[in-house]
Scaffold this motif. Sequence first.
Motif, mmCIF file in Angstrom:
data_model
loop_
_atom_site.group_PDB
_atom_site.id
_atom_site.type_symbol
_atom_site.label_atom_id
_atom_site.label_comp_id
_atom_site.label_asym_id
_atom_site.label_seq_id
_atom_site.Cartn_x
_atom_site.Cartn_y
_atom_site.Cartn_z
ATOM 1 N N MET A 54 0.795 -1.088 -0.045
ATOM 2 C CA MET A 54 -0.017 -0.034 -0.137
ATOM 3 C C MET A 54 1.032 1.221 0.029
ATOM 4 S SD MET A 54 -2.869 -1.226 0.007
ATOM 5 C CE MET A 54 -3.967 0.011 0.502
ATOM 6 N N ALA A 55 1.128 1.765 -1.127
ATOM 7 C CA ALA A 55 1.977 2.727 -1.293
ATOM 8 C C ALA A 55 1.817 3.643 -2.637
ATOM 9 C CB ALA A 55 3.478 2.210 -1.544
ATOM 10 N N SER A 56 2.396 4.763 -2.677
ATOM 11 C CA SER A 56 2.196 5.674 -3.727
ATOM 12 C C SER A 56 3.288 5.018 -4.975
ATOM 13 C CB SER A 56 2.872 7.086 -3.529
ATOM 14 O OG SER A 56 4.430 7.199 -3.233
ATOM 15 N N ALA A 60 6.619 2.500 -3.725
ATOM 16 C CA ALA A 60 5.992 1.245 -3.787
ATOM 17 C C ALA A 60 7.138 0.202 -4.045
ATOM 18 C CB ALA A 60 4.971 1.021 -5.015
ATOM 19 N N GLY A 61 8.347 0.679 -4.875
ATOM 20 C CA GLY A 61 9.322 -0.028 -4.944
ATOM 21 C C GLY A 61 10.189 -0.263 -3.791
ATOM 22 N N ASN A 62 10.442 0.955 -2.984
ATOM 23 C CA ASN A 62 11.435 1.178 -1.891
ATOM 24 C C ASN A 62 10.518 0.058 -0.809
ATOM 25 O OD1 ASN A 62 13.044 2.830 -3.101
ATOM 26 N ND2 ASN A 62 11.796 4.772 -2.464
ATOM 27 N N GLN A 63 9.308 0.324 -0.789
ATOM 28 C CA GLN A 63 8.507 -0.521 0.144
ATOM 29 C C GLN A 63 8.523 -1.996 0.158
ATOM 30 O OE1 GLN A 63 4.881 0.512 1.900
ATOM 31 N NE2 GLN A 63 5.215 2.716 1.751
ATOM 32 N N ALA A 64 8.726 -2.448 -1.180
ATOM 33 C CA ALA A 64 8.425 -4.002 -1.549
ATOM 34 C C ALA A 64 10.014 -4.517 -1.650
ATOM 35 C CB ALA A 64 7.835 -4.146 -2.955
#
Length: 208
Positions: A54-56, A60-64
């Motif tokens: 759940m990200a912008s 998204a890439g940094n969180q995943a």
Amino acid sequence: MKKTLIAMFVGLAGLFTAMTSHAIEEPEYTVERQLEGVQIRHYPPFTVAETTVMASESDAGNQAFPILAGYIFGKNKGERKLAMTAPVTQAAVPVKLEMTAPVTQAATAGGFLVQFVLPRGVTAATAPEPLDARVTLRDAPARLVAVIQYSGLWSEANYTEHLTQLQAALKTADIPWHGEPVFSRYNAPFTPWFLRRNEIWLHVDKPL
């Protein structure tokens, strides 16, 4: 002195990028057709590890990444380590990832779906089972994509400019496409902007 140091930095960065680009495995493909600044590529089937965050679009890439990197670096049953591959990509899909979509970071109703390609020879059946419930495995089918390549950091303006060029090339060649564009990243975050390799993919149908 300053110019000499800059030249040394550029040379070393270029050498590092060349070394890592050969060390990191990429999915195999064949070039079916060459347009002005655009390739039509055929990718055989490959297997991906994926997670939804759940990200912008920009985050998204940094969180995943740590979630998926944890899996391939041993956070799985048997603590088996898998080789890092490229690219990690993102594709804006309105509700769900199409079965024909490539390794992607894809917009879903609940965020973005981010995928790593697993090494050749590894399938969803033979890959180690993830310990993190956020990671799932999937065998992705073959696909045909039109690809434009460019350098630089992520920006909406840079992305839109090259997507427009890609779409224009396909229109000129009378090649229809379907689905949402796929943004592919090939380099580590510390790679200088001018050495980064980015690609945008659009799904196309045969015959060309």
